[in-house]
Scaffold this motif. Structure first.
Motif, PDB file in Angstrom:
ATOM      1  N   ARG A  27       0.830  -1.201   0.000  1.00 42.87           N
ATOM      2  CA  ARG A  27       0.000   0.000   0.000  1.00 42.87           C
ATOM      3  C   ARG A  27       0.872   1.262   0.000  1.00 42.87           C
ATOM      4  O   ARG A  27       0.528   2.260  -0.644  1.00 42.87           O
ATOM      5  CB  ARG A  27      -0.920  -0.013   1.222  1.00 42.87           C
ATOM      6  N   HIS A  31      -0.353   1.176  -4.065  1.00 41.49           N
ATOM      7  CA  HIS A  31      -1.371   0.219  -4.494  1.00 41.49           C
ATOM      8  C   HIS A  31      -2.576   0.252  -3.541  1.00 41.49           C
ATOM      9  O   HIS A  31      -2.426   0.456  -2.335  1.00 41.49           O
ATOM     10  CB  HIS A  31      -0.799  -1.192  -4.533  1.00 41.49           C
ATOM     11  N   VAL A  33      -4.664  -1.664  -1.546  1.00 37.13           N
ATOM     12  CA  VAL A  33      -4.644  -3.013  -0.963  1.00 37.13           C
ATOM     13  C   VAL A  33      -5.685  -3.111   0.147  1.00 37.13           C
ATOM     14  O   VAL A  33      -5.784  -2.224   0.998  1.00 37.13           O
ATOM     15  CB  VAL A  33      -3.244  -3.350  -0.408  1.00 37.13           C
ATOM     16  N   HIS A 356      -0.418  -9.741  -4.429  1.00 33.66           N
ATOM     17  CA  HIS A 356       0.222  -8.963  -5.487  1.00 33.66           C
ATOM     18  C   HIS A 356      -0.642  -8.792  -6.735  1.00 33.66           C
ATOM     19  O   HIS A 356      -0.443  -7.838  -7.498  1.00 33.66           O
ATOM     20  CB  HIS A 356       1.563  -9.597  -5.856  1.00 33.66           C
ATOM     21  N   HIS A 359      -4.533  -7.775  -4.830  1.00 38.73           N
ATOM     22  CA  HIS A 359      -4.365  -6.711  -3.835  1.00 38.73           C
ATOM     23  C   HIS A 359      -5.278  -6.930  -2.630  1.00 38.73           C
ATOM     24  O   HIS A 359      -5.912  -6.006  -2.123  1.00 38.73           O
ATOM     25  CB  HIS A 359      -4.574  -5.329  -4.460  1.00 38.73           C
TER      26      HIS A 359
END
Length: 405
Positions: A27, A31, A33, A356, A359
């Motif tokens: 994160r 990203h 997540v 990955h 997420h």
């Protein structure tokens, strides 16, 4: 590093904490997540509990307390055991520590000798075997899969006991499986334990108030009162009252064990912070309506996740009977490949794939001693769980059959 104690070589960090840290690291890179790795209620601690801690601090209750806990809190805990669990309990039978994990650590520190065995039915809470190993013990982990409802059977218990057996751990309801034992099932285990008087019983009942489908809770102490002189009942306020960060665990047990645990505590952390104990006292003696409110939300979320997982090919989920986790079978994904070339060789690889490429942060079943599964926490909002399971479904749909290398 050569100056580290050799006992640490066999001990792993908490897998659930590691999974959460991996999600946070991803994160931090930008990203989006969803972290379902940690089992932590998303509800705020009820205001009257926080107010009690504040008031205690303002009154000057900021000094050391007895190692076992304040007399008022220990009496309230004894009353809780009498009222809710039907146990004969007095304040002197009770000890308070910085969370249920420290209660367990203190008990093992006080009792384990090198080579002593602790029977930990798998799947087990990730910290059980690591604490046992850290204190010189040997985990014995009979596999209790879906075919037994993730519950230990009397035959499995009998087969696991040896002359070196010191402890049997039970977790009611179970983390990660959500399994709940009936009175009859606990009594059947008790009948085996009667034949093996060297075995102590640790019944971790931290999730006792989170039961689904109209189930009622039975404490091991109530099912097997004749084993009281070697039974430690572990509990705390973290899960029932949304107080994970307040760090208050407690236990009742035989006097010699409680005294020994208090000695360990007095020479380690001294005692629990006084305002935190005031908060726990308010939780146990104040309004209890939050328990039913939280439980209802957890059951609704359980149902949401069960329905969503049931619609994903390759995944299975036995509806949890309690607690706030989903222990999801992923045997149908083992051997597949992702579009990015990830080969899903085991449930650790599945959890890595979900982090990955979907997420979504999860914990692999290997951390709980039973594969191939992964655990998610359902102690978060309906909206987050809906999005997380949708992400999992989309990611699983991209998998293709792997090669045979």
């Amino acid at each position: 590093m050569t100056y580290l104690a050799t006992r640490l070589a066999a001990v792993k960090p908490s897998a659930s904490m590691a999974a959460s840290m991996a999600a946070k690291a991803l994160r931090a890179k930008g990203h989006d997540v969803i972290d379902l790795g940690l089992g932590e209620p998303d509800f705020a601690t009820p205001p009257h509990i926080a107010d009690a801690a504040h008031a205690a601090a303002l009154r000057g209750e900021t000094l050391y307390t007895p190692a076992a806990g304040t007399p008022a809190l220990r009496e309230a805990i004894a009353e809780k055991f009498r009222r809710e669990n039907g146990l004969v309990c007095h304040a002197d039978d009770v000890t308070v520590a910085n969370g249920a994990k420290q209660i367990i650590f203190n008990a093992l520190m006080a009792t384990l000798n090198d080579g002593d065995e602790a029977i930990l039915p798998a799947p087990y809470f990730v910290s059980y075997p690591e604490m046992v190993k850290l204190l010189g013990g040997v985990p014995v982990t009979p596999a209790c899969g879906p075919e037994t409802g993730f519950r230990l059977t009397p035959a499995q218990l009998e087969a696991a006991i040896t002359p070196r057996s010191k402890w049997l751990f039970l977790n009611l309801p179970g983390n990660p499986s959500g399994a709940v034992y009936t009175m009859a099932e606990l009594q059947a285990l008790g009948a085996v334990l009667e034949r093996h008087p060297q075995v102590l019983i640790l019944s971790d009942e931290i999730y006792e108030h989170i039961l689904f489908d109209g189930r009622t809770f039975t404490s091991f102490g109530a099912a097997c009162p004749h084993l009281r002189d070697r039974t430690l009942i572990v509990n705390g306020v973290a899960k029932a009252y949304a107080m994970t960060g307040w760090r208050i665990g407690y236990a009742m047990g035989p006097a010699p064990l409680i005294r020994a645990m208090n000695t360990v505590q007095s020479q380690s952390v001294t005692s629990v912070a006084a305002p935190m104990q005031a908060a726990a006292l308010a939780a146990l003696t104040g309004p209890q309506d939050c328990i039913a409110t939280f439980r209802s939300a957890y059951e609704r979320r359980r149902d949401l996740v069960v329905a969503a997982i049931d619609a994903i090919p390759g995944l299975t989920l036995s509806p949890p009977e309690g607690a706030f986790y989903a222990y999801i079978g992923c045997a149908g994904l083992i051997g597949k490949r992702s579009p990015q070339g990830r080969h899903l060789t085991d449930d650790t690889a599945v959890a890595d794939f979900l982090l990955h490429e979907a997420h979504v942060g999860t914990v692999p079943g290997a951390a709980y001693g039973l594969s191939p599964f992964f655990r998610i926490s359902t102690a978060t909002s309906d909206a987050i769980l809906t999005e997380a399971t949708a992400r999992i479904a989309r990611a699983v749909a991209t998998l293709t059959a792997g090669d045979t290398e």
